[in-house]
Design a protein around this motif. Structure first.
Motif, short mmCIF file in Angstrom:
data_model
loop_
_atom_site.label_atom_id
_atom_site.label_comp_id
_atom_site.label_asym_id
_atom_site.label_seq_id
_atom_site.Cartn_x
_atom_site.Cartn_y
_atom_site.Cartn_z
N THR A 1 0.86 -1.18 0.00
CA THR A 1 0.00 0.00 0.00
C THR A 1 0.90 1.23 0.00
OG1 THR A 1 -1.70 -1.15 1.27
CG2 THR A 1 -1.82 1.25 1.20
N PRO A 2 0.81 2.08 -1.01
CA PRO A 2 1.64 3.29 -1.04
C PRO A 2 1.21 4.29 0.03
CG PRO A 2 0.07 3.34 -2.83
CD PRO A 2 -0.09 1.99 -2.17
N MET A 3 1.97 5.36 0.18
CA MET A 3 1.71 6.38 1.20
C MET A 3 1.40 7.71 0.53
SD MET A 3 4.54 5.37 4.11
CE MET A 3 5.84 4.83 3.01
N PRO A 4 0.15 7.92 0.10
CA PRO A 4 -0.19 9.15 -0.62
C PRO A 4 0.03 10.42 0.18
CG PRO A 4 -2.18 7.90 -0.07
CD PRO A 4 -1.01 7.01 0.21
N SER B 1 10.96 3.21 -7.67
CA SER B 1 9.96 2.59 -8.55
C SER B 1 8.82 1.92 -7.79
CB SER B 1 10.64 1.57 -9.46
OG SER B 1 11.20 0.51 -8.69
N VAL B 2 8.88 1.92 -6.48
CA VAL B 2 7.78 1.36 -5.68
C VAL B 2 6.99 2.48 -5.00
CG1 VAL B 2 7.21 -0.09 -3.68
CG2 VAL B 2 8.92 -0.86 -5.33
N GLN B 3 7.67 3.39 -4.33
CA GLN B 3 6.99 4.44 -3.56
C GLN B 3 6.56 5.62 -4.41
OE1 GLN B 3 6.01 4.09 -0.61
NE2 GLN B 3 7.31 2.59 0.40
N GLY B 4 7.11 5.80 -5.60
CA GLY B 4 6.84 7.00 -6.37
C GLY B 4 7.75 8.13 -5.93
N ALA C 1 6.81 11.13 -13.02
CA ALA C 1 7.19 9.88 -12.35
C ALA C 1 5.97 8.99 -12.12
CB ALA C 1 7.88 10.19 -11.02
N HIS C 2 4.88 9.59 -11.64
CA HIS C 2 3.70 8.79 -11.30
C HIS C 2 2.99 8.27 -12.54
CE1 HIS C 2 3.18 10.14 -6.85
NE2 HIS C 2 4.41 9.74 -7.14
#
Length: 279
Positions: A107-110, A231-234, A266-267
């Motif tokens: 789960t990313p951290m927006p 490349s995982v967290q943005g 990037a996103h």
């Protein structure tokens, strides 16, 4: 190629990846079975195996791995070692490489995309070794020691310099700064990991490479904007940087349009949402 997934996690004590860090790894964002920046990850893994002197998996063999992913957002970790054999440090010839892989829900951290992060400078300095520069090899003790320097969850990352006090990277991310109308990131010809998102952003013209003489800490701290990305967290904008003692603020930045434009680029590569304001 000997393969082993998370249902068969046994690693031989004779595996050179375990004994000597003789291998490479990739961490890949996979969404509903689709790997992001997959060409860049495969290229880095194959190039790294050639640099270390053993045969990489075929592209076809690698392409089958993401197809095993469950639905949803996961991180695929691929670990490639030279395998077992040889005598002491002398590697086997020919080698019989092993590849291990595992999917982990992610789960990313927006909130870090939107609000930015605080970082600190690390005491540890990266040693310069051009033979390994750019590779995501298994011997990451320098990064482990750097990450061990703080336990405050309010600090998202640590900035690491080399033994000449030049910028290299963060403990698990690449970094960039905005100066003279463009984004810069350190060249990684002596140490550091060439991230796949970094590579893609350079190839698309979003990032320029700063030579060693231009990758000074003062340039970073005095830049208009700074950020971290992988490349995982943005991409995380940096809003504050503490010194290595975590007592004083060394740099402070606003999240401006230049950050949002780079973040948007990037996103887009990772399928994450844009944070650019809409009119």
């Amino acid at each position: 190629m000997i393969g082993s997934d998370s249902t068969d996690p046994m690693v031989a004590l004779t595996d050179r990846g375990l004994a000597y860090g003789d291998g490479l790894f990739e961490t890949v964002l996979v969404r509903d079975g689709t790997p992001l920046l997959w060409n860049e990850h495969c290229a880095r893994l194959i190039h790294g195996a050639h640099r270390l002197g053993f045969e990489p998996p075929s592209r076809g063999w690698l392409d089958a791995l993401p197809e095993k992913a469950p639905r949803g957002e996961h991180v695929l970790k691929v670990v490639l070692t030279r395998g077992s054999g040889g005598r002491g440090y002398r590697p086997p010839d020919p080698a019989e490489p092993r590849c291990y892989w595992q999917f982990t829900p992610f789960t990313p951290m927006p909130e870090r995309w939107e609000q930015g992060v605080s970082v600190r400078l690390c005491h540890l300095r990266l040693g310069r070794q051009p033979a390994l520069a750019g590779l995501k090899h298994l011997n990451r003790l320098e990064n482990v020691l750097a990450r061990q320097e703080w336990h405050d969850d309010a600090i998202a990352e640590g900035i690491i310099l080399n033994d000449r006090d030049q910028l290299v990277e963060a403990t698990a991310m690449n970094l960039a700064w905005f100066d003279q109308g463009q984004w810069w990131t350190p060249e990684l010809i002596e140490c550091g990991v060439e991230g796949t998102l970094r590579r893609a952003l350079i190839d698309q013209g979003h990032l320029s490479i700063a030579g060693a003489e231009d990758a000074s800490l003062s340039r970073f701290l005095n830049a208009r904007s700074t950020c971290l990305f992988n490349s995982v967290q943005g991409l995380w904008p940096i809003v504050r940087c503490f010194d290595a003692q975590h007592q004083h603020v060394s740099g402070q930045w606003l999240i401006d349009d230049s950050v949002r434009r780079l973040q948007d680029g990037a996103h887009a590569l990772l399928g994450y949402p844009s944070n650019l304001p809409t009119s």
